[in-house]
Structure formats: structure tokens, C-alpha cells
Enzyme design. Structure first.
Site, PDB file in Angstrom:
ATOM      1  CG  ASP A   1      -2.029   0.317   1.471  1.00 34.21           C
ATOM      2  OD1 ASP A   1      -2.486   1.547   0.249  1.00 34.21           O
ATOM      3  OD2 ASP A   1      -3.277   0.580   2.087  1.00 34.21           O
TER       4      ASP A   1
ATOM      5  CG  ASP B   1      -9.575   2.480  -0.509  1.00 31.17           C
ATOM      6  OD1 ASP B   1      -8.565   1.641  -1.079  1.00 31.17           O
ATOM      7  OD2 ASP B   1      -8.655   3.597   0.320  1.00 31.17           O
TER       8      ASP B   1
HETATM    9  C1  DGJ Z   1      -6.088   2.201   1.739  1.00 33.70           C
HETATM   10  C2  DGJ Z   1      -5.778   0.700   0.480  1.00 33.70           C
HETATM   11  O1  DGJ Z   1      -7.039   1.363  -0.590  1.00 33.70           O
HETATM   12  C3  DGJ Z   1      -7.266  -0.442   1.591  1.00 33.70           C
HETATM   13  O2  DGJ Z   1      -7.620  -1.491   0.691  1.00 33.70           O
HETATM   14  C4  DGJ Z   1      -6.937  -0.228   2.769  1.00 33.70           C
HETATM   15  O3  DGJ Z   1      -5.601  -1.941   3.149  1.00 33.70           O
HETATM   16  C5  DGJ Z   1      -5.987   0.704   3.982  1.00 33.70           C
HETATM   17  N1  DGJ Z   1      -5.067   1.542   2.730  1.00 33.70           N
HETATM   18  C6  DGJ Z   1      -5.950   0.481   4.960  1.00 33.70           C
HETATM   19  O4  DGJ Z   1      -5.427   0.953   5.694  1.00 33.70           O
END
Ligand code: DGJ
Length: 743
Positions: free
Chosen positions: A479, A549
């Protein structure tokens, strides 16, 4: 496929079955662009394409000549200041302050295959017959800098990959303040410019506008390729649609600051520039050093946008993505993020995993919150050691429990970041990117580690290596949840601060390279708050990426449709999540959530224990379906049929290589009543094969389905209750089309 040079006319012709790319050495020794388009015959002389006319307010190169001006000549790698007033591909600031350079043809070389680019992601070949590469060397005799323009033409489609290398053979340091990967002038501007833009949770929406005189551009100055604009643009003729007409796609194999720009001059010539964003870029090139630009990939299609996308898909799936997982069906996963956020214990995770296993899931992924003192997003980043208060047996113990259930185990990292509340920051406060004497801004309470420094990358590698060497980890979600501000490296001198953004990305690539080399069977999924770094550079290391997301199925229609303009289905992470959806609070039926997610790398972002028995049964069916068809869904030829940007219905399909099977996804946002009958012409089938259609009691020939269309009429065509199953808002259907013996 061939690359020919005609000595007498000084022209180069790169061609394969699909395209021709023609250049010439101009009268002043610079490189001129003559043609990029559909394959044409090899003619001995294309120099007639160099058109010149005397024009007022024009500056000319040669004494006593009023014809040859770079301002009106189509070029390959233009510089500013020597009669051309358009934006340049290259700008070199020299010791005396001059920015003028004059790169003239010196020699060229043709080789089979394609050289790799040191430290950078790039398309590749597996055997020399797959591509040919032309390297043209130019030289500036004042600075003694050499330029190598690299062009690779691939056998497999209308593709040319380009990059440039600058080699300082002189005695003095210079500064590169612009070093684009691609510069190309097109003879007219009768195009529409298509870009993929958006924001967090609505990434890669298709935006189209007519190209006009002046400059249109998309870029990033955030340190990542960004949610806002993707490093990908298309020029298409106004009459081009999904299936016919010319489309030129330009894609940048890079994950940092980029610029993609079209400049149309007042004589309607279009200049395309693509490369590292010159804003904030200043690379000091010492005597004896060289600089390699990232790669830009150009695709020409005479078969509309779908034709262009399919070429990108094939290339990026087979010759950009790499490694063990490149050609493998992707595991169906269950990620705990939306199920628990930071609120979990080891037992709770195992409980989720257990139900997942019962339903047929193959991989359980533990997301954020397992390390350091990370109980919320204020602390812990940088401390890549399991939090014993949550995981008494560490990652090794949890991974073993998951493996014992018969599942693979995956783990989340955010390697580039640090919280001030962390052991790493307390030990190495100077490892963070910040400008001396300036305020350091946070993003999600976190700061960016200075990945331009090798010791920082080493330290993160060592922590990750330890976990991956000890525990059974089969998957990593990498991430990146903030962009860079106050960009500055405390390890670099003042005159190299303009290098930090690029060096940072080189550090990210270095860590990816080391981890993927040491753990070749781990599946990497990239992520940056969803799709903030969904680009070809990352695809080289991570064959799939969390597309957004936003996990709402209706929102995902636009995101996945837009993404498919350049990126294959096998690269798009897409999961079923709960309702009301956590981003838009919409209630979509479970079948629609799955029907959208299955055109991606499929998974669940929820706790299956919390579903009703009936829903759990449906989940079991969904998983069985995806297992049966995922090779086709993820690796088949993908066709966009109906755009979510244009109406209430979206449709797309995947066709197997032998054309014996296809899966069609059909989605309708709002329900209706007394609507027209509806049908959707399919694509890619064999005209003469006879096909059975799931849910329909008939067989049809391929030409019927492609010309008359697949009948999609349902109860909305009449009154509800007239014998047909009523639909609902956010409805969808999957049709499996299978070749059968003619009846
Ligand atoms: C952003 C990601 O896109 C989510 O899927 C998740 O992993 C969060 N960060 C966790 O902090």
C-alpha cells in the site's frame, strides 16, 4: 517485422503487420518524424513527407535559406531555442547557463530483441524474434553529450516502445531539466484527446475532449502516478468508436511524477510529449554519467478503442507483468479490511478465514494493523514486526493457523511510510522526507520515508525479508497512502534536490525488485489508497493492483471500464463488499457485486460469517463459478460493449482464445417499466460456430450474436408480473456463451 534504413534518402522505416513508423535524418542532422500509422509498403523514398514553406515570423537554420525551420518540421526529439518554439523533449542547462543544444545524427544500430533498462520497469521479450530495436545515436558537439533514442517494434501488434538515454561524454556537469521519454509530431490535430482522470475512490473515469490549438495535458506532481490522472492518453479520430477508426494510445511505464501533453500549433501540427514531469525535475549529470529515461509505449489501432486496448492488454499481460503469477489464474481471496478495520484479534481473523475456506476462498489476507503499536492510523508505520498484543504467535503463528485451515496467507505492508509514533522514526528521524526549516505536512498522520537513500530501502527490505523468510506468506498487498510534500533528501546536496522524486521511485522499484527476486512465488498486489499508483511501472513488479477503495459495484462499473482502456482484467483487484457499501452507502444485490468483481482478480472484502445462510450459499456458487471461468475472465480477450459513461446499461465480455467460450457481463443501474426490447451485439465470436447461451433456451450462430445481438430483454419490457421475473435497481446478469454442435 523489420527496420530498414535508406542511405540515400536518410529514412528509417520500422514496420510489422500492423503499423509503419517512419523517420528521417533532417538536413540539419536532427531526427524528423514522417509517419506513424497503419502499415504501408516500403517505398525507397519518403523524404517528400518533409514539407517546408517560407513563413513570416519564422527563424531559419541555414544562411540564405528561407525554408528549413524546426518550427514547422515534424520532429522526433525536439529541443527548444533553435528555431522551434514549441515545448521540447529535452532541456540541458550548461555550466555557462545556456539551455541551447543541437543533437545531430551520429550513427544507428539495429538489433533483434530488446535491451532492458537498468533499474527501471519496461516491456521485454522472451526471445529475440519477438521484437527489433533501433538505437539512433545523436551528439551535441558543444557539450559532448550523446543521446540514444531507442525504438522497439514488437511483432505481436501495433506497438512501439521508446526511451532515451543521455550520456555525458564531456568534461563538465550539466543539468537535465527536461528529459522526456517520448516526443512525436503528428501532421494534423483532428483528434479527440482521451484521458483517465478522477480522484480517490473514483479513479480512471474516461474524459474526452476535442484537441484544440494550444496545450492540453495531464500530469502528476504528487510523487505517485496518482488517482487524479493516469499516465495514459489516447488520441482518436472524432469518428472512431470502440470498434472502428484510428486510435493512438500512449502509456508511460512509470509510477512517479509524469507529464502527458499534446501541443497543437497554429498550423495544426500536434506534438505529443510523455515523460517524467519537468516540473520539480532537475537531474545533475556529471561528466562520465548517464541518465536513462523510463519507457513510453505507443499503440496504433485501426480497429477503434477496443483494438487499441486489446493490444495493450496482451503486451502488458505477457511482456510487462512478470514472474510466477504472470500467466496463472489468481487466487480468490478474502481481505479483512472492510470486515474489521483495526479491530481484530488473532481468533477473530481465524474465524473469518474459517468461513472463507468453507465457501471456497483460497487466500486469506490480513490488512493494516498487525504491526508495531498500530491500533489506529496514528502509529506504527515503519515497525514491521507483529504486535504481540494482537498476534501472540506473531505472523508466523497466524500464517500457520491459516495454512492449517487449507488457505494461503497474505499480508499488508506500507513499506514507504513512517509514523512519528514509531520505533523507526525515533531511531532515524532523518530518514523522513522533509525540507530543513520548513513545516512537514502529514497525510493520514504519516510521513514518507526517503527511498532515494539506499540505507533506508535496505532497512525496510531487511524487516520485510525477516517476516517473509520466517512465515508462510503467499501474497503481499503493498500500500501507499499519501503523496509526497516538502520533497527534500537530507542525503543529497543542494544541486541534486531536483532528483529526489525520481530517485524515490527508483528506490521503490529497487525494493520491489529485491523482494520479487528473493520471493518469486509471492503474489504482489499494488495499492495506493486504492488506485493511486495503478500504472504500468508497478505492473512490472505486481501483476495485480487494488483498482480503487470504492468497492461499490455500480461505482466500479466506471472505474473498471475506464481502467480497461489500457490495463488487462488480470491486473484489476476487485472484491465483493458488504451493504450498505462503506463508501457510497448503496445497497446493491449480492449477485451484482459478484458479477462486477468477477471481471477482475476476484475476492471478498467482508466477514462471510455475517451473511445469511442464503447469501452464504450464493457466495459458494459465485466462487465455484469464478473457479470454473477465471482463466477466461482474467486472460480472455476483453471487449467493452456498452459504456457506463453513456447510459443506464453497461456490458462487457471476455472471449476465449479458441472462441469456443465467452462470458458476457450485463449491468443495469436503474430498473424501469414498459421499456424497449433490448439486445447487445457481441464481439469476438466465431461467425460459423453455433453457441448455447446460459439461461436462454436456444442456440445461435456467432454471426447472429454479433450482428443481431444477444437478446437481453426482460420484465422491464412490459408490466411487472406478466410472467417474467421482475428486475430491480442495480441488476445484472452473466451470460455464458458456449460453442455447441449445430442442431
Ligand atoms: C488503503 C487501501 O486501499 C485499503 O484497501 C486498506 O488497505 C487501507 N489502506 C489500510 O490502511
Amino acid at each position: 517485422m523489420n527496420i530498414l534504413f535508406q542511405e540515400n534518402t536518410k529514412t528509417f522505416h520500422l514496420y510489422n503487420d500492423y503499423i509503419s513508423y517512419i523517420m528521417m535524418i533532417l538536413p540539419n542532422g536532427h531526427m524528423g518524424q514522417l509517419y506513424f500509422g497503419k502499415r504501408i509498403n516500403e517505398n525507397k523514398d519518403y523524404s517528400y513527407l518533409l514539407e517546408m514553406a517560407p513563413r513570416p515570423m519564422t527563424s531559419y537554420i541555414f544562411d540564405e535559406d528561407r525554408l528549413f525551420s524546426l518550427e514547422h518540421v515534424k520532429q522526433e526529439y525536439a529541443v527548444y531555442g533553435t528555431t522551434d518554439y514549441r515545448h521540447p523533449a529535452l532541456e540541458i542547462v550548461q555550466e555557462n547557463g545556456s539551455r541551447i543544444s543541437d543533437f545531430r545524427y551520429k550513427k544507428h544500430m539495429v538489433e533483434n530483441g530488446k535491451p532492458s533498462l537498468a533499474g527501471l520497469p519496461a516491456t521485454y521479450v522472451e526471445s529475440p524474434e519477438e521484437a527489433m530495436t533501433l538505437v539512433i545515436t545523436l551528439e551535441d558537439c558543444v557539450t559532448d553529450i550523446r543521446l540514444k533514442l531507442m525504438y522497439t517494434i514488437f511483432e505481436m501488434g501495433g506497438v512501439i516502445a521508446r526511451s532515451t538515454q543521455m550520456i555525458n561524454n564531456g568534461q563538465k556537469a550539466v543539468h537535465l531539466t527536461s528529459a522526456m521519454s517520448l516526443c512525436m509530431d503528428l501532421p494534423d490535430c483532428s483528434y479527440e484527446w482521451v484521458q483517465l482522470s478522477g480522484a480517490w475512490s473514483r479513479e480512471r473515469h474516461i474524459k474526452t475532449r476535442r484537441l484544440e490549438q494550444g496545450i492540453q495535458a495531464v500530469d502528476s506532481m504528487r510523487g505517485n502516478s496518482s488517482h487524479e490522472h493516469n499516465p495514459f492518453v489516447v488520441l482518436k479520430r472524432p469518428s472512431t468508436d470502440e470498434f472502428q477508426g484510428e486510435a493512438l494510445g500512449f502509456s508511460f511505464v512509470y509510477s512517479g511524477n509524469f507529464l502527458a501533453q499534446a501541443e497543437v500549433d497554429t498550423h495544426d501540427t500536434t506534438r505529443i510529449l510523455m515523460g517524467i514531469n519537468p516540473a520539480c525535475f532537475d537531474w545533475k549529470l556529471d561528466a562520465g554519467e548517464d541518465f536513462q529515461t523510463p519507457e513510453a509505449v505507443m499503440v496504433y489501432s485501426a480497429e477503434g478503442l477496443n483494438g487499441m486496448s486489446q493490444t495493450f492488454h496482451r503486451l502488458y499481460q505477457k511482456r510487462l507483468a512478470r514472474g510466477y503469477w504472470r500467466d496463472r489464474e489468481r487466487p480468490i481471496l478474502n481481505n479483512n479490511w472492510e470486515a474489521t478495520y483495526f479491530d481484530f484479534t488473532e481468533d477473530r481473523l481465524v474465524e473469518i478465514a474459517k468461513k472463507a475456506k468453507e465457501s471456497g476462498v483460497e487466500l486469506f489476507v490480513l490488512d493494516d494493523g498487525w504491526f508495531g503499536e498500530r491500533n489506529d492510523d496514528h502509529a506504527g508505520l515503519g515497525d514491521w514486526v507483529a504486535n504481540p498484543k494482537r498476534l501472540a504467535n506473531g505472523i508466523t503463528g497466524l500464517a500457520q493457523r491459516i495454512e492449517d485451515l487449507g488457505l494461503k496467507f497474505g499480508l499488508w505492508f506500507e513499506p514507504e511510510m513512517v509514523n512519528k509514533d514509531s520505533g523507526l522514526y525515533r531511531t532515524h528521524p532523518d530518514w523522513m522526507i522533509e525540507t530543513p526549516n520548513r513545516h512537514a505536512s502529514h497525510g493520514r498522520y504519516q510521513y514518507v520515508l526517503d527511498f532515494s537513500r539506499k540505507e533506508v530501502v535496505d532497512a525496510i527490505f531487511n524487516m520485510m525479508d525477516k517476516i517473509l523468510s520466517e512465515a508462510k506468506v503467499s501474497y503481499i498487498k503493498w500500500d501507499m497512502n499519501r503523496s509526497i510534500t516538502e520533497c527534500y533528501s537530507k542525503a543529497l546536496p543542494a544541486d541534486r534536490q531536483g532528483e529526489v522524486f525520481h530517485r524515490y521511485i527508483l528506490g521503490v522499484y529497487d525494493l520491489y525488485e529485491r523482494l520479487t527476486a528473493k520471493f518469486p512465488e509471492i503474489l504482489f498486489e499494488s495499492c495506493a489508497s486504492g488506485g493511486g499508483r495503478f500504472d504500468p511501472g508497478i505492473l512490472y513488479y505486481a501483476p495485480q493492483g487494488w483498482a480503487s477503495d470504492d468497492s461499490d459495484a455500480i461505482e466500479r462499473l466506471k472505474i473498471q471500464y475506464g481502467t480497461s482502456l489500457c490495463y488487462p482484467v488480470s491486473s484489476m483487484g476487485s472484491h465483493v463488499s458488504v451493504i450498505p457499501n462503506h463508501q457510497v452507502y448503496r445497497n446493491t444485490p449480492l449477485h451484482t457485486r459478484a458479477n462486477v468483481a468477477m471481471f477482475g482478480t476476484f475476492g471478498y472484502e467482508l466477514d462471510l460469517n455475517k451473511l445469511t445462510e442464503e447469501e452464504q450459499r450464493q457466495v459458494g456458487e459465485q466462487i465455484a463459478f469464478v473457479k470454473q471461468y477465471r482463466r477466461l475472465l482474467q486472460f480472455g480477450t476483453f471487449y467493452r460493449l456498452r459504456s457506463p459513461f453513456e447510459g443506464n446499461v453497461t456490458a462487457w465480455m471476455a472471449v476465449s482464445e479458441d472462441q469456443k467460450q465467452a462470458v458476457v457481463g450485463w449491468y443495469r443501474v436503474l430498473n424501469g417499466v414498459n421499456l424497449p426490447f433490448s439486445r447487445i451485439p457481441l464481439k469476438g465470436l466465431n461467425e460459423d460456430y453455433c453457441y448455447g447461451i446460459s439461461g436462454q433456451d436456444r442456440v445461435c450462430y456467432g454471426d447472429e450474436l454479433m450482428n443481431l445481438g444477444l437478446i437481453t430483454t426482460d420484465a422491464t419490457a412490459g408490466e411487472v408480473g406478466a410472467g417474467m421475473k421482475p428486475g430491480c435497481d442495480f441488476d445484472s446478469r452473466i451470460y455464458v456463451i458456449t460453442a455447441v454442435e449445430p442442431v
